[in-house]
Design a protein around this motif. Structure first.
Motif, PDB file in Angstrom:
ATOM      1  N   SER A  21      46.667  40.693  43.228  1.00  0.00           N
ATOM      2  CA  SER A  21      45.648  41.272  42.344  1.00  0.00           C
ATOM      3  C   SER A  21      46.298  41.587  41.006  1.00  0.00           C
ATOM      4  CB  SER A  21      45.073  42.555  42.951  1.00  0.00           C
ATOM      5  OG  SER A  21      44.363  43.306  41.973  1.00  0.00           O
ATOM      6  N   PRO A  22      45.560  41.435  39.904  1.00  0.00           N
ATOM      7  CA  PRO A  22      46.116  41.822  38.593  1.00  0.00           C
ATOM      8  C   PRO A  22      46.491  43.296  38.502  1.00  0.00           C
ATOM      9  CG  PRO A  22      44.154  40.463  38.326  1.00  0.00           C
ATOM     10  CD  PRO A  22      44.226  40.814  39.781  1.00  0.00           C
ATOM     11  N   TRP A  23      45.974  44.115  39.425  1.00  0.00           N
ATOM     12  CA  TRP A  23      46.296  45.539  39.409  1.00  0.00           C
ATOM     13  C   TRP A  23      47.639  45.840  40.076  1.00  0.00           C
ATOM     14  CZ3 TRP A  23      43.934  48.761  36.352  1.00  0.00           C
ATOM     15  CH2 TRP A  23      42.609  48.513  35.977  1.00  0.00           C
ATOM     16  N   LEU A  24      48.203  44.883  40.785  1.00  0.00           N
ATOM     17  CA  LEU A  24      49.427  45.167  41.526  1.00  0.00           C
ATOM     18  C   LEU A  24      50.630  45.524  40.650  1.00  0.00           C
ATOM     19  CD1 LEU A  24      49.352  42.726  44.575  1.00  0.00           C
ATOM     20  CD2 LEU A  24      48.793  45.162  44.462  1.00  0.00           C
ATOM     21  N   GLU A  45      50.672  47.337  37.989  1.00  0.00           N
ATOM     22  CA  GLU A  45      50.555  48.771  37.691  1.00  0.00           C
ATOM     23  C   GLU A  45      50.836  49.607  38.924  1.00  0.00           C
ATOM     24  OE1 GLU A  45      47.744  50.557  35.068  1.00  0.00           O
ATOM     25  OE2 GLU A  45      46.909  48.598  34.542  1.00  0.00           O
ATOM     26  N   LEU A  46      50.347  49.140  40.080  1.00  0.00           N
ATOM     27  CA  LEU A  46      50.629  49.859  41.317  1.00  0.00           C
ATOM     28  C   LEU A  46      52.133  49.868  41.593  1.00  0.00           C
ATOM     29  CD1 LEU A  46      49.688  51.262  43.921  1.00  0.00           C
ATOM     30  CD2 LEU A  46      49.453  48.991  44.962  1.00  0.00           C
ATOM     31  N   PRO A  93      45.067  54.551  35.322  1.00  0.00           N
ATOM     32  CA  PRO A  93      44.042  53.499  35.338  1.00  0.00           C
ATOM     33  C   PRO A  93      43.655  53.069  36.751  1.00  0.00           C
ATOM     34  CG  PRO A  93      45.767  52.987  33.749  1.00  0.00           C
ATOM     35  CD  PRO A  93      46.264  54.132  34.560  1.00  0.00           C
ATOM     36  N   LEU A  94      44.605  53.093  37.671  1.00  0.00           N
ATOM     37  CA  LEU A  94      44.295  52.742  39.056  1.00  0.00           C
ATOM     38  C   LEU A  94      43.347  53.759  39.679  1.00  0.00           C
ATOM     39  CD1 LEU A  94      47.828  51.631  40.250  1.00  0.00           C
ATOM     40  CD2 LEU A  94      45.785  50.199  40.317  1.00  0.00           C
ATOM     41  N   THR A 135      39.793  53.124  38.255  1.00  0.00           N
ATOM     42  CA  THR A 135      39.139  51.902  38.739  1.00  0.00           C
ATOM     43  C   THR A 135      39.040  51.839  40.256  1.00  0.00           C
ATOM     44  OG1 THR A 135      41.269  50.751  38.634  1.00  0.00           O
ATOM     45  CG2 THR A 135      39.817  50.573  36.716  1.00  0.00           C
ATOM     46  N   HIS A 136      39.869  52.604  40.951  1.00  0.00           N
ATOM     47  CA  HIS A 136      39.850  52.628  42.428  1.00  0.00           C
ATOM     48  C   HIS A 136      39.804  54.098  42.864  1.00  0.00           C
ATOM     49  CE1 HIS A 136      41.840  48.901  41.184  1.00  0.00           C
ATOM     50  NE2 HIS A 136      41.424  48.349  42.305  1.00  0.00           N
ATOM     51  N   VAL A 140      43.825  47.651  47.239  1.00  0.00           N
ATOM     52  CA  VAL A 140      43.753  47.301  45.819  1.00  0.00           C
ATOM     53  C   VAL A 140      43.417  45.818  45.654  1.00  0.00           C
ATOM     54  CG1 VAL A 140      45.128  47.057  43.711  1.00  0.00           C
ATOM     55  CG2 VAL A 140      45.269  49.161  45.060  1.00  0.00           C
TER      56      VAL A 140
END
Length: 265
Positions: free
Chosen positions: A48-51, A53-54, A98-99, A102-103, A152
């Motif tokens: 995921s593009p969020w990974l 940041e995670l 941001p995570l 959005t989550h 995520v």
């Protein structure tokens, strides 16, 4: 009102230069603990593009929690942790905010991690930072990251698929086995009970993984690294090894476990 004087920086032995306060925890082996659940989470759930940041928030949270713990519980010169707090805590917050937006379900995850961190603080106040309890809390934090990665990637409803559960099991077995093995070589090298526990656990781990793979229809090759880890616990158990060498062997073991996860999950 009296003023509190800030202690002068300590000098490096023989150099006359002040020694800067540390910003990185001295437990270098913990970095491998942070990477394994991230990799196995990706192996089980995808990308995921969020990974990124995670990953940044997760990795930064480790030195940030170490620094906050030291600032709150260290026996002397607690201010030496201030520099690390000011470096890692904002980085963790900037990546994590941001995570959370959005989550939103990650808010509950954060509460769970704060509860585990409270156990870390309690152990630190008791001066038991290297206790087995504290180490198992770190293992629990790492294992819980696997479904977080999956949530995520695929949504919270897909955070506990068969692949994710297998990845959690493999993470737990690898990290607990490593903890027992390293303790039996360093801090508990004079305690034969730790050596026995390390070997029994290492031999049982591949059996557990094979059984889990058979029950879920997953390739039994996922257990292959644990056979090598069992050999390491039985035949490469040498308390005379330097910590750096022990750490490199453990890192190689984690790499094999991660590779097996990408191959089979």
């Amino acid at each position: 009102m009296s003023r509190t004087r800030t202690p002068k920086p300590r000098a490096e032995p023989g150099s006359g230069r002040p020694r800067r306060d540390p910003v990185v925890p001295p437990q270098h082996g913990a970095w491998g603990f942070l990477g394994l659940p991230l990799l196995l989470g990706v192996a089980a759930a995808g990308w995921s593009p969020w990974l990124p940041e995670l990953a940044v928030a997760w990795v930064a949270a480790y030195p940030a929690s170490w620094a906050v713990t030291g600032l709150l519980t260290a026996r002397g010169r607690r201010e030496r942790f201030r520099r690390a707090v000011l470096l890692w805590t904002p980085l963790c917050l900037l990546a994590g905010a941001p995570l959370l937006v959005t989550h939103p379900w990650l808010g509950w995850v954060l509460l769970g991690y704060l509860a585990l961190f409270a156990v870390n603080l309690l152990e630190a106040r008791r001066h038991r930072e290297r206790s087995m309890t504290n180490d198992l809390v770190l293992v629990a934090e790492c294992v819980l990251l696997v479904p977080v990665v999956a949530g995520v990637v695929d949504g919270v409803g897909n955070a506990l698929t068969t692949e994710v559960l297998l990845a959690m099991l493999v993470t737990a077995l690898a990290l607990v086995g490593s903890t027992l093995h390293v303790k039996s070589l360093i801090r508990e090298r004079n305690n034969p009970a730790y050596t026995t526990a390390s070997r029994v656990f290492a031999v049982a781990a591949p059996v557990v993984v094979v059984a889990a793979c058979a029950a879920s229809g997953t390739s039994g090759w996922l257990a292959a690294p644990f056979v090598l880890l069992a050999a390491r616990a039985i035949w490469w158990h040498d308390p005379g090894w330097r910590p750096a060498r022990i750490g490199l062997v453990e890192l190689a073991g984690f790499s094999l476990v991660a590779a097996a996860g990408f191959w089979t999950l």
